[in-house]
Design an enzyme around this catalytic site. Structure first.
Site, PDB file in Angstrom:
ATOM      1  N   ASP A 143      73.199  67.606  10.402  1.00 27.53           N
ATOM      2  CA  ASP A 143      73.366  66.956   8.538  1.00 27.53           C
ATOM      3  C   ASP A 143      71.610  67.070   8.503  1.00 27.53           C
ATOM      4  O   ASP A 143      70.810  66.569   8.672  1.00 27.53           O
ATOM      5  CB  ASP A 143      73.742  65.160   8.999  1.00 27.53           C
ATOM      6  CG  ASP A 143      74.042  64.988   7.151  1.00 27.53           C
ATOM      7  OD1 ASP A 143      74.518  65.936   6.198  1.00 27.53           O
ATOM      8  OD2 ASP A 143      74.150  63.798   6.808  1.00 27.53           O
TER       9      ASP A 143
ATOM     10  N   VAL B  82      80.941  60.357   6.506  1.00 26.24           N
ATOM     11  CA  VAL B  82      81.379  58.959   6.753  1.00 26.24           C
ATOM     12  C   VAL B  82      79.962  58.927   7.263  1.00 26.24           C
ATOM     13  O   VAL B  82      80.181  58.977   8.690  1.00 26.24           O
ATOM     14  CB  VAL B  82      82.279  58.904   6.862  1.00 26.24           C
ATOM     15  CG1 VAL B  82      82.608  57.151   7.173  1.00 26.24           C
ATOM     16  CG2 VAL B  82      83.516  59.490   6.030  1.00 26.24           C
TER      17      VAL B  82
HETATM   18  P1  13P Z   1      77.206  56.851   4.066  1.00 30.62           P
HETATM   19  O1  13P Z   1      76.374  56.858   4.767  1.00 30.62           O
HETATM   20  O2  13P Z   1      77.160  56.714   2.431  1.00 30.62           O
HETATM   21  O3  13P Z   1      78.884  57.565   4.118  1.00 30.62           O
HETATM   22  O4  13P Z   1      76.750  59.397   3.477  1.00 30.62           O
HETATM   23  C1  13P Z   1      76.969  59.679   4.825  1.00 30.62           C
HETATM   24  C2  13P Z   1      76.293  60.645   4.333  1.00 30.62           C
HETATM   25  O5  13P Z   1      76.584  61.212   3.434  1.00 30.62           O
HETATM   26  C3  13P Z   1      75.411  61.547   5.335  1.00 30.62           C
HETATM   27  O6  13P Z   1      75.658  62.719   4.870  1.00 30.62           O
END
Ligand code: 13P
Length: 303
Positions: free
Chosen positions: A83, A255
């Protein structure tokens, strides 16, 4: 039939009007309860972490996350994603993003994300294109981001209602069309009212604002981009908006905050208690919040 790639699974998710949840695990012991919840509900999902999480929560690297995932390599329901590797990070620093992403490709990640969203459009396109070219010799899907999904920065975010009403930082449809066309990116992360849960030390434990989504804006982006759209900041969005967003073509939902806060609240007691807390929140997310539980059958994954 071989193991479908993440690219293929996300395409199948759109056809099936469901979405693939992608769970951020800033602490490695969170991985096993997330995988257990996916298994117990026969749901296809991803596990992931972002560079900002290794800075803010628990030191880590693409290599360590990959090594922790080794135990689940053959698990048909779960894929490994890298990510947010930013080009400019939340502190305004330039990042050697290509080395992180090249390492992830080398290791064998299923998908990766380059985040050029803090750059002007032309530079975001160039940076994202470079990653798409890097990944072209592999089966690895590349996610890019356009628009400002706030929340990771150190300062306080703008008041949420103002942000939503003004559309400040929303992904612009004309820019999105050009971005997708010129980069060849597989998936696009968009800003349509979603925000990330805070990661800065002063605010990370606060409850997240209940975000809503501009669904008409989502429709416009779907129309002009033609690629699967990704929703970041998936914790704590009003359920009706989340579920309607998925019906209208959001194909992957990230999430993080909800499971991270559950872990942190219980880890003082024991790691096992914290894992149990993550398991329960993940189950609730799959069954109640996103309503994607049981997606394996619709996505053609048998276990
Ligand atoms: P949240 O932590 O708000 O759930 O978002 C997670 C996210 O988008 C990680 O890329």
């Amino acid at each position: 039939m071989g193991r479908p790639t993440s690219r293929e699974l996300v395409h199948r998710a759109i056809q099936a009007h469901t979405a693939i949840p992608s769970f951020n695990i800033p602490y490695l012991p969170m991985m096993s309860p997330v995988v257990r919840a996916l298994r117990d509900t026969a749901t296809v999902g991803m596990v992931t972490a972002a560079r900002v999480e290794w800075k803010q929560f628990s030191p880590g690297s693409p290599r360590e996350l990959f090594a922790a995932f080794e135990a689940y390599r053959e698990e048909p329901l779960v894929r490994l994603h890298l990510d947010h590797i930013p080009v400019i990070d939340e502190d305004g620093e330039r990042v050697d993003y290509l080395s992180y992403l090249a390492e992830a490709l080398e290791l064998g990640y299923d998908s990766i994300m380059v985040d050029g969203s803090r750059l002007p459009l032309g530079e975001n396109i160039a940076a994202t294109r470079a990653v798409v070219l890097l990944a072209a010799r592999t089966e690895v899907a590349v996610e890019g981001e356009l628009g400002a999904v706030l929340g990771h920065e150190a300062g306080p975010p703008p008041p949420y209602e103002e942000l939503l009403a003004s559309g400040q930082g929303f992904t612009d449809p004309d820019e999105a069309r050009r971005f997708v066309h010129e980069t060849g990116v597989d998936w696009l992360s968009v800003a349509i009212g979603n925000i990330h849960g805070a990661v800065a030390a002063a605010t990370r434990n606060q409850p997240k604002v209940q975000a809503r989504l501009d669904l008409e804006h989502l429709d416009r982006l779907r129309e002009v981009t033609g690629v699967p759209l990704v929703l970041h900041g998936g914790s704590g969005i009003h359920r009706e908006y989340l579920q309607e967003g998925i019906r209208r073509g959001i194909a992957k939902v990230n999430v993080g905050t909800s499971i991270r806060q559950a872990y942190e609240a219980a880890v003082g007691e024991s790691v096992e208690a914290a894992q149990e807390a993550v398991y329960r929140v993940t189950l609730w997310t799959l069954e109640e919040e996103l309503q994607v539980a049981g997606s394996a059958a619709a996505l053609g994954i048998c276990c």
